[in-house]
Design a protein around this motif. Sequence first.
Motif, short mmCIF file in Angstrom:
data_model
loop_
_atom_site.label_atom_id
_atom_site.label_comp_id
_atom_site.label_asym_id
_atom_site.label_seq_id
_atom_site.Cartn_x
_atom_site.Cartn_y
_atom_site.Cartn_z
N VAL A 369 0.85 -1.19 0.00
CA VAL A 369 0.00 0.00 0.00
C VAL A 369 0.89 1.24 0.00
O VAL A 369 1.72 1.42 0.90
CB VAL A 369 -0.93 0.04 1.23
CG1 VAL A 369 -1.89 1.21 1.12
CG2 VAL A 369 -1.70 -1.27 1.36
N PRO A 388 -4.60 5.12 1.72
CA PRO A 388 -4.36 4.62 0.36
C PRO A 388 -4.96 5.61 -0.62
O PRO A 388 -5.94 6.31 -0.31
CB PRO A 388 -5.12 3.29 0.33
CG PRO A 388 -5.39 2.95 1.76
CD PRO A 388 -5.50 4.25 2.48
N GLN A 390 -4.69 4.86 -4.41
CA GLN A 390 -4.67 4.33 -5.77
C GLN A 390 -5.94 3.51 -6.05
O GLN A 390 -6.75 3.26 -5.16
CB GLN A 390 -3.44 3.43 -5.95
CG GLN A 390 -2.11 4.14 -5.80
CD GLN A 390 -0.97 3.14 -5.71
OE1 GLN A 390 -0.82 2.47 -4.70
NE2 GLN A 390 -0.17 3.06 -6.76
N PHE A 392 -7.87 0.06 -6.67
CA PHE A 392 -7.69 -1.28 -6.12
C PHE A 392 -8.27 -2.27 -7.13
O PHE A 392 -9.49 -2.36 -7.31
CB PHE A 392 -8.40 -1.41 -4.78
CG PHE A 392 -8.14 -2.72 -4.09
CD1 PHE A 392 -6.92 -2.98 -3.50
CD2 PHE A 392 -9.12 -3.71 -4.04
CE1 PHE A 392 -6.67 -4.19 -2.86
CE2 PHE A 392 -8.88 -4.92 -3.42
CZ PHE A 392 -7.65 -5.16 -2.82
N GLU A 396 -4.68 -5.67 -5.76
CA GLU A 396 -3.50 -4.82 -5.66
C GLU A 396 -3.89 -3.36 -5.83
O GLU A 396 -4.82 -3.02 -6.56
CB GLU A 396 -2.47 -5.19 -6.73
CG GLU A 396 -1.92 -6.60 -6.62
CD GLU A 396 -0.93 -6.91 -7.73
OE1 GLU A 396 -0.94 -6.18 -8.75
OE2 GLU A 396 -0.14 -7.85 -7.58
N PHE A 397 -3.13 -2.49 -5.15
CA PHE A 397 -3.26 -1.05 -5.38
C PHE A 397 -2.38 -0.68 -6.56
O PHE A 397 -1.17 -0.96 -6.56
CB PHE A 397 -2.86 -0.26 -4.13
CG PHE A 397 -3.91 -0.27 -3.05
CD1 PHE A 397 -5.04 0.52 -3.16
CD2 PHE A 397 -3.77 -1.09 -1.94
CE1 PHE A 397 -6.02 0.51 -2.19
CE2 PHE A 397 -4.74 -1.11 -0.96
CZ PHE A 397 -5.88 -0.30 -1.08
N VAL A 574 -11.35 3.32 -0.76
CA VAL A 574 -10.06 2.68 -0.98
C VAL A 574 -9.48 2.16 0.33
O VAL A 574 -8.73 1.17 0.33
CB VAL A 574 -9.07 3.63 -1.69
CG1 VAL A 574 -9.49 3.86 -3.12
CG2 VAL A 574 -8.92 4.95 -0.97
N GLU A 578 -8.41 -1.85 1.22
CA GLU A 578 -7.25 -2.36 1.96
C GLU A 578 -7.69 -3.36 3.03
O GLU A 578 -7.08 -4.44 3.17
CB GLU A 578 -6.51 -1.19 2.63
CG GLU A 578 -5.34 -1.64 3.49
CD GLU A 578 -4.81 -0.55 4.40
OE1 GLU A 578 -4.07 -0.88 5.35
OE2 GLU A 578 -5.15 0.64 4.19
N ASN A 591 -13.17 -4.72 -6.29
CA ASN A 591 -12.36 -3.77 -7.06
C ASN A 591 -12.94 -2.37 -6.88
O ASN A 591 -14.16 -2.19 -6.98
CB ASN A 591 -12.37 -4.14 -8.55
CG ASN A 591 -11.89 -5.57 -8.79
OD1 ASN A 591 -10.72 -5.82 -8.96
ND2 ASN A 591 -12.82 -6.52 -8.81
#
Length: 739
Positions: A369, A388, A390, A392, A396-397, A574, A578, A591
Amino acid sequence: MLWEKTFSHVSGVAFVIPLDSAVLRMKIAVIGQSVFGLEVFKELRKEGHQIVGVFTIPDKDGKADPLGAEAEKDGVPVFKFPRWRLKGGAIPEVVEAYKATGAETLIHGDRKCGFTVFWADDGLDTGPILLQRECDVEPDDTVNTLYNRFLFPEGVKGTVDAVRLIAEGKAPKIVQPEEGATYEGIQKKDKAKIDWNQPSQALHNWIRGNDKVPGAWAEIDGQKITFYGSTLVDNIATAGGQSLEIPGASRPGLVTKAGLVLFGNDGKTLLVKNLQFEDGKMIAAAQYFSRGTGTSVELTENEKAFYPDAMWPAIDDSTDFFKSGAASMDVVRLVEEVKLRASGCQLQNEDVYMNPTFQDFVPDEELVVDYVRIVRLKTSTNMTVRLPHQLFVNGEFVDAEGGKTYKTINPTDGMPICDVSLAQVRDVDIAVAAAKDAFEEGEWGKMNPRDRGRLIYKLADLMEEHQEELATIESMDSGAVYTLALKTHVGMSIQTFRYFAGWCDKIQGSTIPINQARPNRNLTFTRKEPIGVCAIVIPWNYPLMMLAWKTAACLAAGNTVVLKPAQVTPLTAVKFAELSARAGFPKGVINILPGSGALVGQRLADHPDVRKLGFTGSTPVGKHIMKSCAVSNVKKVSLELGGKSSARSIFSDCDMEKAVGECAVFFNKGENCIAAGRLFVEENIHDHYVQRVVDEVKKMKIGDPLDRSTDHGPQNHKAHLDKLVEGEVEFGYHNCFSF
């Protein structure tokens, strides 16, 4: 000869069958080892053939090979030799290169993979061809993926089919030429060095063709580095990547968060996931420059209590379960003990058989992360949050295509909180593909509903552990008062996930009697099954709670999710992503794509692989979404449309204290679908009631939502505030009519 060599290498089993045999039930000697040989042995026994002998390898550390152990248990004579045969001679020993020929199809870019079953000969496996099978080689296939997907299951089936053809007298004998036949191993380490003066496709083929044995390698920083997990990529984000000089390469590689980006002499790129050093240590390629900063694993007291007197052996990434002395019965014991001691762990015997090395079985895939910063807030909450920022996607980020970002704004002071990845159309396609694969091929689609419920319960527990952090992020990003965010935005979200977790194993179908059918031997029933990939587009007034209401139901039913949070409030979504990863949700199930509705939302509505879309927002947008869903693939759609429109009627015989309290237009700053924007008050109490409401409003403290004494925080975002101010001038912020 590639067909014959591929079978010989991958299968690890051969058959000695009388050439003149034409009887229905045959006497067969099996020469082989491993689980593949075991499965063939079982299938042939089911077919009714007599296994007269099994030739396999000697025991290792007192452990019998799975094939030999099963044969001994069934009373079949077992012969254990370190070698099986030599060309032109007897069968005293095995040809050393027998297992080391077959990856050539991948190394040179062939598009077909296959195996051959051939008639027994004198040692070089050049007897007449009996049966062949083939499959397509996908762009990112390796020997492992081909083995798991095709060579293992179809090899067992094809071998049994070959015996059946012989027994029925229908087996062909296709003579194959001996010219060029060789067992000189191409899979030797010294022959696997990478020639960098090639296009990216050729580099990719070479790396995946040598994955896992012997491993394509190159010299970097004075030592041999072996490359694993190659994929071809286009337009990968390389911003912030660290340059890595590779002797002979057309340009330096780049170590990025996604892995090591390599360049062919054509300028195109490939991505390598893992690297192995000369000492055997394997790391994620993304960690190349930070490999010396790790710490050793330390067991907790509870973990030590599992085996308090155990001598813990040294285990590294290359440790092989079977080569360390384990046999098939140890697999059963391992799986059962893991299930007993770790009730939330999903593990099957096949997971061990298909992933015998520690690196494969426990892949080094710790969630990475890229927290934008650590914020220590100077308020009464005294909370440190990690944000976070980004997309997802597939567990994965990741950055958005082209590295595109936008700033999410703190409505309290109008200042940016951080840059958030801005999803593009290609990001939507990748996320939907990941969700589709997780549903159709992944662990999620095969999971027992009760185990699915356990995962959702675990997610709710993690949300509860992080509830203060989630509430703080919600307050920063949406302006919600912290105390309300903690109790309602976050608290009700946790309750929602726990509620739906209990539904996972209670979704039932029904039977329907048919009275008119004659004879009455028909049965009609309804079976409820998950629909597949669900797209979710949510608004900004309750960012986390709207996510919970829609996502929890989808997950409980067994679906996978691609969710677009409101562009102005993406951060709790986001952060939720995580927590879902840390809860153990398989890749691709959840997602999260921050982005614009016109781009991301529209693509979700249009995407042919999305089976249902849920949307909460305005009526005009809802109409457009419904049309797109119909035109694309007639996907199911659930719409919650329209703004606040509820009204309260206050009569003269009311409980005045309670009636004043029921003036709920200020709850959550009025950003509420049931906010009472209109009050109808009986005329004879109108003035008194209005004054009481005004007096109560004057007591409200307006300010920083993170201050626990605040009653009313800022409106969610500037555009919404401007709309409210405009509405107040024209219509009045709060309408109170008398009757």
